[in-house]
Design an enzyme around this catalytic site. Sequence first.
Site, PDB file in Angstrom:
ATOM      1  N   CYS A   9      -4.218   0.786  -2.169  1.00  0.00           N
ATOM      2  CA  CYS A   9      -3.906  -0.557  -1.598  1.00  0.00           C
ATOM      3  C   CYS A   9      -3.043  -1.321  -2.222  1.00  0.00           C
ATOM      4  O   CYS A   9      -2.635  -1.250  -3.307  1.00  0.00           O
ATOM      5  CB  CYS A   9      -5.443  -1.132  -1.457  1.00  0.00           C
ATOM      6  SG  CYS A   9      -6.634  -0.366  -0.779  1.00  0.00           S
ATOM      7  N   CYS A  45     -10.504  -4.910   0.236  1.00  0.00           N
ATOM      8  CA  CYS A  45     -11.601  -3.841   0.371  1.00  0.00           C
ATOM      9  C   CYS A  45     -12.539  -3.692  -0.943  1.00  0.00           C
ATOM     10  O   CYS A  45     -11.844  -4.575  -1.889  1.00  0.00           O
ATOM     11  CB  CYS A  45     -11.217  -2.404   0.543  1.00  0.00           C
ATOM     12  SG  CYS A  45     -10.408  -1.703  -1.215  1.00  0.00           S
ATOM     13  N   GLU A  84       0.382   5.281   0.822  1.00  0.00           N
ATOM     14  CA  GLU A  84      -0.638   6.172   1.570  1.00  0.00           C
ATOM     15  C   GLU A  84      -0.192   7.682   1.017  1.00  0.00           C
ATOM     16  O   GLU A  84       1.109   8.050   0.195  1.00  0.00           O
ATOM     17  CB  GLU A  84      -0.582   6.170   2.846  1.00  0.00           C
ATOM     18  CG  GLU A  84      -1.120   4.728   3.285  1.00  0.00           C
ATOM     19  CD  GLU A  84      -1.471   4.689   4.790  1.00  0.00           C
ATOM     20  OE1 GLU A  84      -0.752   5.754   5.540  1.00  0.00           O
ATOM     21  OE2 GLU A  84      -2.053   3.851   5.122  1.00  0.00           O
ATOM     22  N   ASN A 109       0.658  -1.060  -0.005  1.00  0.00           N
ATOM     23  CA  ASN A 109      -0.058  -0.125   0.032  1.00  0.00           C
ATOM     24  C   ASN A 109       0.925   1.379   0.007  1.00  0.00           C
ATOM     25  O   ASN A 109       2.007   1.210   0.594  1.00  0.00           O
ATOM     26  CB  ASN A 109      -0.957  -0.149   0.891  1.00  0.00           C
ATOM     27  CG  ASN A 109      -0.368  -0.331   2.482  1.00  0.00           C
ATOM     28  OD1 ASN A 109       0.681  -0.753   2.795  1.00  0.00           O
ATOM     29  ND2 ASN A 109      -1.089   0.371   3.509  1.00  0.00           N
ATOM     30  N   GLU A 124      -3.070  -4.406  -3.119  1.00  0.00           N
ATOM     31  CA  GLU A 124      -3.930  -5.209  -4.277  1.00  0.00           C
ATOM     32  C   GLU A 124      -3.567  -4.265  -5.425  1.00  0.00           C
ATOM     33  O   GLU A 124      -3.236  -4.942  -6.627  1.00  0.00           O
ATOM     34  CB  GLU A 124      -5.137  -5.555  -3.801  1.00  0.00           C
ATOM     35  CG  GLU A 124      -5.408  -6.557  -2.620  1.00  0.00           C
ATOM     36  CD  GLU A 124      -5.362  -5.743  -1.283  1.00  0.00           C
ATOM     37  OE1 GLU A 124      -4.931  -4.575  -1.298  1.00  0.00           O
ATOM     38  OE2 GLU A 124      -6.314  -6.035  -0.433  1.00  0.00           O
ATOM     39  N   CYS A 173     -10.928  -2.740  -4.366  1.00  0.00           N
ATOM     40  CA  CYS A 173      -9.775  -3.799  -4.911  1.00  0.00           C
ATOM     41  C   CYS A 173     -10.517  -4.978  -5.469  1.00  0.00           C
ATOM     42  O   CYS A 173      -9.941  -5.566  -6.529  1.00  0.00           O
ATOM     43  CB  CYS A 173      -8.728  -4.169  -3.664  1.00  0.00           C
ATOM     44  SG  CYS A 173      -7.706  -2.902  -3.221  1.00  0.00           S
TER      45      CYS A 173
END
Length: 139
Positions: free
Chosen positions: A54, A87, A45, A43, A56, A90
């Site tokens: 993310c 999530c 940010e 991930n 993924e 994703c």
Amino acid sequence: MKPPQDLLSEAIKARKHAYAPYSGFKVGAALRGSVGGIFSGCNVENASFGLTICAERTTVCTAVAAGIRTFTQMLIVADSDTPCPPCGACRQFLFEFAPNLELWVANLSGETKFYRLCDLLPEAFGPDFIPMPAPKKPS
Ligand code: THU
């Protein structure tokens, strides 16, 4: 079902590169291409929180940028009490390239859980719903 150990070690390795100064929640992922090869990601940010990507999705983008677009398996690892599933965003992103993806989620204590993407995203919207324009005739 036992998680593939090569994906587990690549996801753990990738997790170490996670850029998560705001949440502190580091995630790593590893993805197997249909013709072999493993791609990994973490991930990333951002100070503008909504721009966070993310693990993924960074993983899928890494693979697509390398010319690989079909996948069989993914493993996601985080330091959570119980293994944490991907999530919603994703799930949708993965569905585009791998509707039949086999997915393991793991935590650092060695617990794992197995899913099929089609069970995590039932009645999914995907590429088949978009009418493709007729190919242009060469002029
Ligand atoms: N995160 C992922 O990388 N994958 C998921 O499936 C869930 C959430 C990241 C995004 C953010 O950097 C942090 O975890 C907290 O939400």
